[in-house]
Design a protein around this motif. Structure first.
Motif, PDB file in Angstrom:
ATOM      1  N   PRO A   1       0.838  -1.194   0.000  1.00 25.88           N
ATOM      2  CA  PRO A   1       0.000   0.000   0.000  1.00 25.88           C
ATOM      3  C   PRO A   1       0.879   1.253   0.000  1.00 25.88           C
ATOM      4  N   CYS A   2       0.460   2.261  -0.735  1.00 22.05           N
ATOM      5  CA  CYS A   2       1.171   3.547  -0.754  1.00 22.05           C
ATOM      6  C   CYS A   2       0.201   4.599  -1.278  1.00 22.05           C
ATOM      7  N   GLN A   3       0.547   5.867  -1.107  1.00 20.15           N
ATOM      8  CA  GLN A   3      -0.258   6.943  -1.680  1.00 20.15           C
ATOM      9  C   GLN A   3       0.630   7.834  -2.541  1.00 20.15           C
ATOM     10  N   LEU A   4       0.005   8.590  -3.410  1.00 22.30           N
ATOM     11  CA  LEU A   4       0.740   9.469  -4.330  1.00 22.30           C
ATOM     12  C   LEU A   4       0.324  10.915  -4.165  1.00 22.30           C
ATOM     13  N   GLU A   5       1.305  11.769  -4.334  1.00 25.72           N
ATOM     14  CA  GLU A   5       1.059  13.217  -4.409  1.00 25.72           C
ATOM     15  C   GLU A   5       1.962  13.763  -5.496  1.00 25.72           C
ATOM     16  N   PHE A   6       1.639  14.934  -5.966  1.00 20.92           N
ATOM     17  CA  PHE A   6       2.514  15.596  -6.939  1.00 20.92           C
ATOM     18  C   PHE A   6       2.777  17.018  -6.494  1.00 20.92           C
ATOM     19  N   MET A   7       4.001  17.474  -6.785  1.00 22.42           N
ATOM     20  CA  MET A   7       4.334  18.883  -6.554  1.00 22.42           C
ATOM     21  C   MET A   7       4.879  19.463  -7.851  1.00 22.42           C
ATOM     22  N   GLY A   8       4.697  20.758  -8.002  1.00 21.65           N
ATOM     23  CA  GLY A   8       5.306  21.439  -9.145  1.00 21.65           C
ATOM     24  C   GLY A   8       6.382  22.370  -8.634  1.00 21.65           C
ATOM     25  N   VAL A   9       7.555  22.302  -9.231  1.00 17.59           N
ATOM     26  CA  VAL A   9       8.611  23.245  -8.862  1.00 17.59           C
ATOM     27  C   VAL A   9       9.249  23.767 -10.140  1.00 17.59           C
ATOM     28  N   SER A  10       9.725  24.986 -10.084  1.00 18.57           N
ATOM     29  CA  SER A  10      10.494  25.467 -11.231  1.00 18.57           C
ATOM     30  C   SER A  10      11.600  26.365 -10.719  1.00 18.57           C
ATOM     31  N   SER A  11      12.702  26.360 -11.461  1.00 17.84           N
ATOM     32  CA  SER A  11      13.805  27.225 -11.045  1.00 17.84           C
ATOM     33  C   SER A  11      13.642  28.569 -11.745  1.00 17.84           C
ATOM     34  N   TYR A  12      14.019  29.601 -11.039  1.00 20.36           N
ATOM     35  CA  TYR A  12      13.922  30.935 -11.617  1.00 20.36           C
ATOM     36  C   TYR A  12      14.935  31.062 -12.739  1.00 20.36           C
ATOM     37  N   GLY A  13      14.541  31.729 -13.801  1.00 20.20           N
ATOM     38  CA  GLY A  13      15.486  32.042 -14.868  1.00 20.20           C
ATOM     39  C   GLY A  13      15.805  30.864 -15.748  1.00 20.20           C
ATOM     40  N   ASN A  14      16.788  31.069 -16.550  1.00 20.25           N
ATOM     41  CA  ASN A  14      17.228  30.107 -17.548  1.00 20.25           C
ATOM     42  C   ASN A  14      17.827  28.863 -16.875  1.00 20.25           C
ATOM     43  N   LYS A  15      17.397  27.692 -17.304  1.00 16.78           N
ATOM     44  CA  LYS A  15      17.845  26.439 -16.686  1.00 16.78           C
ATOM     45  C   LYS A  15      19.356  26.237 -16.755  1.00 16.78           C
ATOM     46  N   SER A  16      19.971  26.612 -17.880  1.00 18.36           N
ATOM     47  CA  SER A  16      21.402  26.359 -18.025  1.00 18.36           C
ATOM     48  C   SER A  16      22.235  27.343 -17.192  1.00 18.36           C
ATOM     49  N   GLU A  17      21.600  28.421 -16.738  1.00 24.74           N
ATOM     50  CA  GLU A  17      22.324  29.356 -15.877  1.00 24.74           C
ATOM     51  C   GLU A  17      21.500  29.570 -14.609  1.00 24.74           C
TER      52      GLU A  17
END
Ligand code: PRP
Length: 178
Positions: free
Chosen positions: A58-74
């Motif tokens: 048995p287990c449960q699921l959740e989701f989160m959204g995250v994003s990094s500020y600005g351009n990913k490569s910098e």
């Protein structure tokens, strides 16, 4: 899409085999703990879907959204929560599910954020790890594959929101993003 792929790193079959192994290991470790799996959107959605079906408990699921500020490569290292949890995790055994661990900035931020909510335990399961790129220390208990520093797409991972639906993990041709 295939024409944009330089090399297939892991076939759908190879991924499935590894996901089943991870599922068995996690099941053995969390059998009686009713863990809460938190998928970090969007990249983890395919891995999460396969991994939970490889868990025999048995287990449960959740989701989160995250994003990094600005351009990913910098990346600046600043991370913002774009979708928060919908449940209380106090006292729960939490496993954070990621598609890829790169600089470590996202998971490092997220682990502190989740620790503040007082889970009983918290572990990381990442399908891919790019150790060469690490800027901050992060310790995933479960890891699918360690990969070289190449631009990988497929199985949930994108370039400019495309290629997430490829069933395998491939290296993108530099001509596509250069
Ligand atoms: C990817 C991945 C991790 C993060 C890892 O997400 O899913 O969340 O980058 O990088 P880091 O270790 O350098 O922080 P991305 O920001 O590409 O968003 P996505 O999951 O929506 O594709």
């Amino acid at each position: 899409m295939e024409k944009d792929i330089e090399q297939i790193l892991y076939s759908a079959e190879a991924i499935q085999e590894r996901v089943v192994e991870l599922g068995q290991t996690i099941t053995a470790d969390f059998k009686d703990k009713n863990p809460l799996l938190i998928g970090v959107l969007k990249g983890s959605f395919v891995f999460m879907a396969d991994l939970v079906r490889a868990l025999d408990m048995p287990c449960q699921l959740e989701f989160m959204g995250v994003s990094s500020y600005g351009n990913k490569s910098e990346t600046t290292g600043a991370v913002k929560i774009t979708r928060d949890l919908e449940c209380d995790i106090e006292g729960r055994h939490v496993i954070v599910i990621e598609d890829i661990l790169d600089s470590g900035l996202t998971l490092s931020y997220l682990m502190k954020y989740l620790q503040n909510r007082r889970p009983a335990s918290i572990e990381i399961c990442t399908l891919l790890d790019k150790p060469e790129r690490r800027q901050v220390e992060v310790h995933p208990r479960y890891k699918g594959f360690a990969i070289p520093d190449a631009f990988v797409v497929g199985y949930g991972l994108d370039f400019a929101e495309s290629y997430r639906n490829l069933p395998y993990i491939g290296v993108l041709k530099p001509s596509v993003y250069a």
